[in-house]
Design a protein around this motif. Structure first.
Motif, PDB file in Angstrom:
ATOM      1  N   ALA A   1       0.835  -1.206   0.000  1.00  0.00           N
ATOM      2  CA  ALA A   1       0.000   0.000   0.000  1.00  0.00           C
ATOM      3  C   ALA A   1       0.866   1.251   0.000  1.00  0.00           C
ATOM      4  O   ALA A   1       0.558   2.237  -0.682  1.00  0.00           O
ATOM      5  CB  ALA A   1      -0.928  -0.013   1.212  1.00  0.00           C
ATOM      6  N   VAL A   2       1.967   1.233   0.757  1.00  0.00           N
ATOM      7  CA  VAL A   2       2.890   2.376   0.769  1.00  0.00           C
ATOM      8  C   VAL A   2       3.497   2.564  -0.615  1.00  0.00           C
ATOM      9  O   VAL A   2       3.601   3.700  -1.120  1.00  0.00           O
ATOM     10  CB  VAL A   2       3.988   2.163   1.826  1.00  0.00           C
ATOM     11  N   ALA A   3       3.879   1.446  -1.237  1.00  0.00           N
ATOM     12  CA  ALA A   3       4.459   1.536  -2.587  1.00  0.00           C
ATOM     13  C   ALA A   3       3.458   2.100  -3.587  1.00  0.00           C
ATOM     14  O   ALA A   3       3.844   2.763  -4.561  1.00  0.00           O
ATOM     15  CB  ALA A   3       4.936   0.156  -3.032  1.00  0.00           C
ATOM     16  N   ASP A   4       2.162   1.877  -3.326  1.00  0.00           N
ATOM     17  CA  ASP A   4       1.119   2.379  -4.228  1.00  0.00           C
ATOM     18  C   ASP A   4       0.718   3.817  -3.928  1.00  0.00           C
ATOM     19  O   ASP A   4      -0.190   4.353  -4.570  1.00  0.00           O
ATOM     20  CB  ASP A   4      -0.121   1.480  -4.139  1.00  0.00           C
ATOM     21  N   GLY A   5       1.374   4.425  -2.922  1.00  0.00           N
ATOM     22  CA  GLY A   5       1.136   5.837  -2.660  1.00  0.00           C
ATOM     23  C   GLY A   5       0.295   6.156  -1.445  1.00  0.00           C
ATOM     24  O   GLY A   5      -0.095   7.325  -1.260  1.00  0.00           O
ATOM     25  N   ALA A   6       0.009   5.186  -0.578  1.00  0.00           N
ATOM     26  CA  ALA A   6      -0.783   5.472   0.621  1.00  0.00           C
ATOM     27  C   ALA A   6      -0.035   6.453   1.518  1.00  0.00           C
ATOM     28  O   ALA A   6       1.176   6.335   1.713  1.00  0.00           O
ATOM     29  CB  ALA A   6      -1.081   4.185   1.375  1.00  0.00           C
ATOM     30  N   ASP A   7      -0.765   7.428   2.079  1.00  0.00           N
ATOM     31  CA  ASP A   7      -0.130   8.389   2.993  1.00  0.00           C
ATOM     32  C   ASP A   7      -0.639   8.229   4.416  1.00  0.00           C
ATOM     33  O   ASP A   7      -0.351   9.053   5.292  1.00  0.00           O
ATOM     34  CB  ASP A   7      -0.332   9.827   2.503  1.00  0.00           C
ATOM     35  N   LEU A   8      -1.397   7.167   4.692  1.00  0.00           N
ATOM     36  CA  LEU A   8      -1.800   6.785   6.041  1.00  0.00           C
ATOM     37  C   LEU A   8      -2.150   5.307   6.034  1.00  0.00           C
ATOM     38  O   LEU A   8      -2.771   4.804   5.087  1.00  0.00           O
ATOM     39  CB  LEU A   8      -3.014   7.593   6.508  1.00  0.00           C
ATOM     40  N   LEU A   9      -1.731   4.603   7.078  1.00  0.00           N
ATOM     41  CA  LEU A   9      -2.067   3.190   7.236  1.00  0.00           C
ATOM     42  C   LEU A   9      -2.915   3.039   8.489  1.00  0.00           C
ATOM     43  O   LEU A   9      -2.664   3.707   9.502  1.00  0.00           O
ATOM     44  CB  LEU A   9      -0.804   2.341   7.381  1.00  0.00           C
TER      45      LEU A   9
END
Length: 453
Positions: free
Chosen positions: A183-191
Motif C-alpha cells: 500500500a505504501v508503494a502504491d502511494g498510501a499516505d496513512l495506514l
C-alpha cells in the motif's frame, strides 16, 4: 488580582480540610474495631487476615494441583472467606468491619483529592495538527471483536471518507506486513487497522518505518491500545473521524526479537499457555490443564531477564510492556498513563509456595514481585527457543530475546474530540497529608507566597 487570590485561598482551604478528613477517617477506620469490639474485635480482625491468607493459599493450590487435591483447595478458597464473614456476623461485628472499610475508602478518596493539586501535574500528550490524509489505506478484520466491522458499518464510512479498504479473509491468510508495504508503494499516505492489537502492531511497524501516520480503529475484542490512546471503544466508527478532523500523537513502539508490539510481550506461564491450540476455544480449561507443571517448574524453560543492571532469576511470569502499566490506582489497573515515556515497563513474578502467594497479597513490596522500567530487556532461557505472547498472539522466539523501545517512533492519528485517558490519581503520602492538614493559610502549598498586605 484579589479575585484570583481569593479563588486560590478557597481551593487551598478545601485541600486542608480534605486532608484533615482523610486523616480522621483513616484513624477512625483503624480504631473502630477496637473501640466497639475491644480485644475480641482485634482478634477477629487477625482472624480475618488469616482467612484472606488461607483463601490465597487455596487459590495457589488450586492452580498447582490436580484431581482431588485441586477440588479440596478450591473448596478451601471458597469456604475460608465465608467462614470469616459468619464469625464476624455471629460476634455482631460485621457492620463494624463494613463501616471501617467505608471509612477507609473515604480516607483514600479525600486524601487523593487533597493531594491532587499539590504537585501532581496531569500528563498531557502533545497533539500535532497535520492536514488530513489524501490516500488513506485501512486493513479491516471482519471477524474481530464479534464482527464489529459489519455491525458499525466501518468499511462504508471509511470509503465515504476517501479510504481504500481491504477486508481480511480468515480462510485465505495473508501477510499483513507485506500488504501494508505494498500500500505504501502504491502511494498510501496513512495506514490503519480495524482489528486486534496483534494486527495493529504489524501495520504500525510499517507506518513507523516509512514515517507515515497510523490510524487505530477500536474494532478488536479488548482494544487495549485504543483505550490507552483515549479512543472510544464503544463506538469504533468514531475513530474514523480522525480521517477528517484529526490530530497526531507521537507514541512509542516496542520490539521483541525484532517483532513489533503496541501493548506487551509475555514470557513464562502466559506465553506457554497461549501456544496451545485449545486456548482460543477454552481459555480457562486450557490454563487449568497446563498451569500445575508450569508454575511448579516441571515444564517450560527457566527464564533469566536482565534489565538496567538487575537480574530476574527464574520468574514464572514476565511481562514487558510498551510503557509501564499503572499500579497505584485500582481503577486504572491494566492501563498506561502515557505511551511516550520512552521506557519499557517490566513486571516479573516468582511464587514458589502458598505462603509466598499469600505474602504477595498482604505485602505489595514482596520479594516475589519485581517492578521496574528499562530501555532494553534481554530475556534468556535454558531452551533454544522460548514461547511468548506478543499482543496476545503466540510466537516462539530464539533466545536471547532482546526487547527494546523506539521512543515516539509512531505517529498515531486520532480524532480531535475523543474520550481521553483518565488521569492518574496521586499516590497517598501520609506525611504530606499531615503537613497539609496542619498548614495555615497559603502555607498549605509549598512555595506559595504569604498573603500580601
Amino acid at each position: 488580582m484579589r479575585v484570583g487570590w481569593q479563588a486560590d485561598e478557597r481551593a487551598h482551604h478545601k485541600q486542608r480540610w480534605s486532608a484533615r478528613a482523610s486523616l480522621a477517617s483513616a484513624a477512625l477506620a483503624a480504631l473502630l474495631p477496637l473501640l466497639y469490639g475491644g480485644v475480641a474485635g482485634v482478634l477477629l480482625l487477625l482472624v480475618g487476615a488469616g482467612g484472606i491468607a488461607l483463601t490465597v493459599a487455596g487459590l495457589w493450590w488450586t492452580l498447582t494441583r490436580r484431581g482431588s487435591a485441586r477440588a479440596a483447595a478450591a473448596a478451601l478458597a471458597a469456604v475460608a472467606p465465608a467462614a470469616v464473614i459468619v464469625m464476624f456476623d455471629a460476634a455482631n461485628l460485621l457492620w463494624v468491619v463494613l463501616l471501617s472499610l467505608a471509612l477507609w475508602v473515604l480516607a483514600v478518596w479525600t486524601g487523593r483529592y487533597a493531594l491532587r493539586s499539590t504537585g501532581l501535574r496531569p500528563v498531557r500528550v502533545r497533539e500535532h495538527r497535520t492536514p488530513p490524509p489524501r490516500r488513506p489505506f485501512l486493513v479491516m478484520n471482519p471477524h474481530s471483536g464479534g464482527a464489529k466491522v459489519e455491525r458499525f458499518r466501518l468499511r462504508e464510512k471509511a470509503e465515504r471518507l476517501g479510504a481504500r479498504v481491504v477486508l481480511l479473509d480468515p480462510e485465505q491468510p495473508c501477510d499483513v506486513t507485506e500488504l501494508a508495504r505494498q500500500a505504501v508503494a502504491d502511494g498510501a499516505d496513512l495506514l490503519g487497522v480495524a482489528g486486534g492489537d496483534g494486527t495493529q502492531a504489524l501495520v504500525a511497524a510499517v507506518a513507523a518505518e516509512h514515517g507515515l501516520p497510523f490510524l487505530v480503529v477500536s474494532a478488536g475484542t479488548r482494544n487495549h491500545f485504543a483505550m490507552d490512546l483515549g479512543l472510544d471503544r464503544d463506538d469504533p466508527a468514531a475513530c474514523l473521524d480522525a480521517l477528517g478532523d484529526g490530530v497526531e500523537l507521537h507514541v512509542d513502539l516496542g520490539f521483541a526479537g525484532g517483532r513489533p508490539f503496541v501493548n506487551n510481550v509475555s514470557f513464562g506461564v502466559y506465553g506457554a499457555v497461549v501456544q496451545s491450540p485449545a486456548y482460543r476455544d477454552d481459555k480457562v480449561g486450557t490454563a487449568l490443564e497446563l498451569l500445575p507443571e508450569l508454575l511448579t517448574g516441571q515444564s517450560g524453560p527457566r527464564l533469566t531477564a536482565r534489565a538496567e543492571g538487575r537480574t530476574l532469576a527464574c520468574p514464572q511470569a514476565l511481562l514487558v510492556s510498551n510503557n509501564p502499566y499503572r499500579r497505584d490506582d485500582p481503577a486504572g489497573l491494566g492501563r498506561r498513563e502515557r505511551l511516550d515515556s520512552g521506557v519499557l515497563g517490566v513486571l516479573g513474578l516468582r511464587v514458589d509456595s502458598a505462603a509466598e502467594a499469600a505474602g504477595l497479597l498482604l505485602d505489595p513490596e514482596a520479594s516475589g514481585l519485581t517492578v521496574l522500567t528499562a530501555r532494553e530487556v534481554v530475556v534468556d532461557a535454558d531452551h533454544p527457543t522460548v514461547d511468548v505472547g506478543i499482543d496476545g498472539e503466540a510466537f516462539a522466539l530464539p533466545v536471547p530475546v532482546h526487547c527494546r523501545i523506539a521512543p515516539r517512533a509512531l505517529r498515531v492519528r486520532v480524532p480531535r474530540l475523543r474520550p481521553g485517558v483518565p488521569q492518574a490519581q496521586p499516590r497517598l503520602d501520609w506525611r504530606r497529608l499531615r503537613k497539609l492538614a496542619a498548614a495555615v493559610g497559603r502555607t498549605a502549598v509549598a512555595g506559595r507566597p504569604s498573603r500580601p498586605n
